[in-house]
Scaffold this active site. Structure first.
Site, short mmCIF file in Angstrom:
data_model
loop_
_atom_site.label_atom_id
_atom_site.label_comp_id
_atom_site.label_asym_id
_atom_site.label_seq_id
_atom_site.Cartn_x
_atom_site.Cartn_y
_atom_site.Cartn_z
CG HIS A 1 -4.19 6.80 1.56
ND1 HIS A 1 -3.82 5.61 1.39
CD2 HIS A 1 -4.68 6.63 2.65
CE1 HIS A 1 -3.26 4.63 2.24
NE2 HIS A 1 -4.32 6.02 3.28
CG LEU B 1 -7.24 -0.52 -19.30
CD1 LEU B 1 -6.32 -2.76 -19.82
CD2 LEU B 1 -6.53 -0.05 -19.20
CG ASP C 1 2.10 -2.05 0.19
OD1 ASP C 1 1.29 -1.37 1.02
OD2 ASP C 1 2.33 -3.37 0.88
#
Length: 278
Positions: free
Chosen positions: A76, A166, A58
């Site tokens: 972004h 991962l 965020d």
């Protein structure tokens, strides 16, 4: 405030601002940061590590505005560039799964002039994650996305399905309520295909039946959920899976998220006593 200090008659404020902008000041600051980062890392217990970390990325737009950038997509992009660092930190810490909330179902209502560049950034980010060898798993309502974006996500998932290490869940077009609705719908269709009536299903229905149809089925639930930018709410993120999660809310905007912020989150998690209702 940054370098905007109040000017006084003696010129002291101006001098201080100049010092902060100087190269020697930056060098000293970076050395001090690395020392502090090392100290926090060394204080972490190696036997209390979250298997699954969910991250609400965020503050990208607010970061861009605070930096005086007219195009919020610069924020972004800066946030997207930070993802590789986070994944590397997670590997170093021993985390097994990371879920990145890149785009919510609510975000799909943004104006096209902002949404279309954002989708392009997400597509490029997902392609890079796949090219870098991460095990990418799309989680979200792909049917709500433009065909091109959905195809990029599916292709990345298929191309990396056997990648070791991962697991990186990329939550795009994701909403917690939508996920639960999709899980129930999938369960009903599955049981109908087996000839099970609604009445028969109602008699045996259990939480595990729904869990088996979530986007993250087969994965451990998130032990730790991190949200940046100071907001202290989930906003619909992994509503089902986070029933027993620990939460860590960080003031810094996502593009400025540092390794020490991640280590602090792990330290906070390690210090908590998880009782799971007992």
């Amino acid at each position: 405030m940054g370098d905007r200090v109040r000017r006084d008659p003696s010129g002291g404020g101006t001098v201080f601002a100049a010092i902060r902008r100087s190269k020697p000041y930056g060098v000293v600051r970076d050395v001090a940061y690395r020392m502090y980062e090392r100290r926090v890392g060394q204080s972490l217990p190696t036997d209390v590590v979250p298997r699954h970390v969910g991250v609400i990325l965020d503050g990208n737009r607010r970061w861009a505005r605070e930096m005086g950038l007219p195009d919020v997509n610069r924020g972004h992009q800066r946030g997207a560039d930070k993802i590789s660092d986070l994944l590397q930190w997670s590997v170093e810490a021993g985390v097994e799964v990371v879920t990145l909330w890149l785009l919510s179902t609510d975000n799909l209502n943004r104006p096209a002039r902002e949404l279309e560049p954002l989708l392009q950034i997400i597509e490029n980010t997902v392609r890079k994650l796949a090219a870098d060898g991460w095990h990418v798993k799309p989680v979200g309502a792909l049917d709500l996305l433009p065909d091109k974006t959905a195809r990029v996500l599916k292709d990345a998932g298929e191309a990396t399905s056997d990648a070791p290490g991962l697991i990186v869940n990329v939550a795009v077009g994701y909403g917690g309520r939508r996920e639960i609705a999709d899980a129930v719908r999938s369960l009903l269709l599955e049981q109908a295909g087996r000839g099970t009536s609604i009445e028969e299903l109602a008699e045996v229905l259990d939480v595990e039946h729904i869990a088996e149809h979530l986007y993250t089925r087969g994965q451990p639930d998130p032990d730790l959920v991190i949200r940046t930018s100071g907001e202290q709410r989930l906003s619909g993120f992994m509503l089902w899976q986070s029933a027993h999660s620990e939460f860590y809310f960080c003031e810094v905007h996502w593009p400025d998220f540092r390794k020490v912020d991640f280590l602090r989150a792990l330290r906070s998690y390690a210090a908590r006593h998880r009782r799971f209702g007992s």
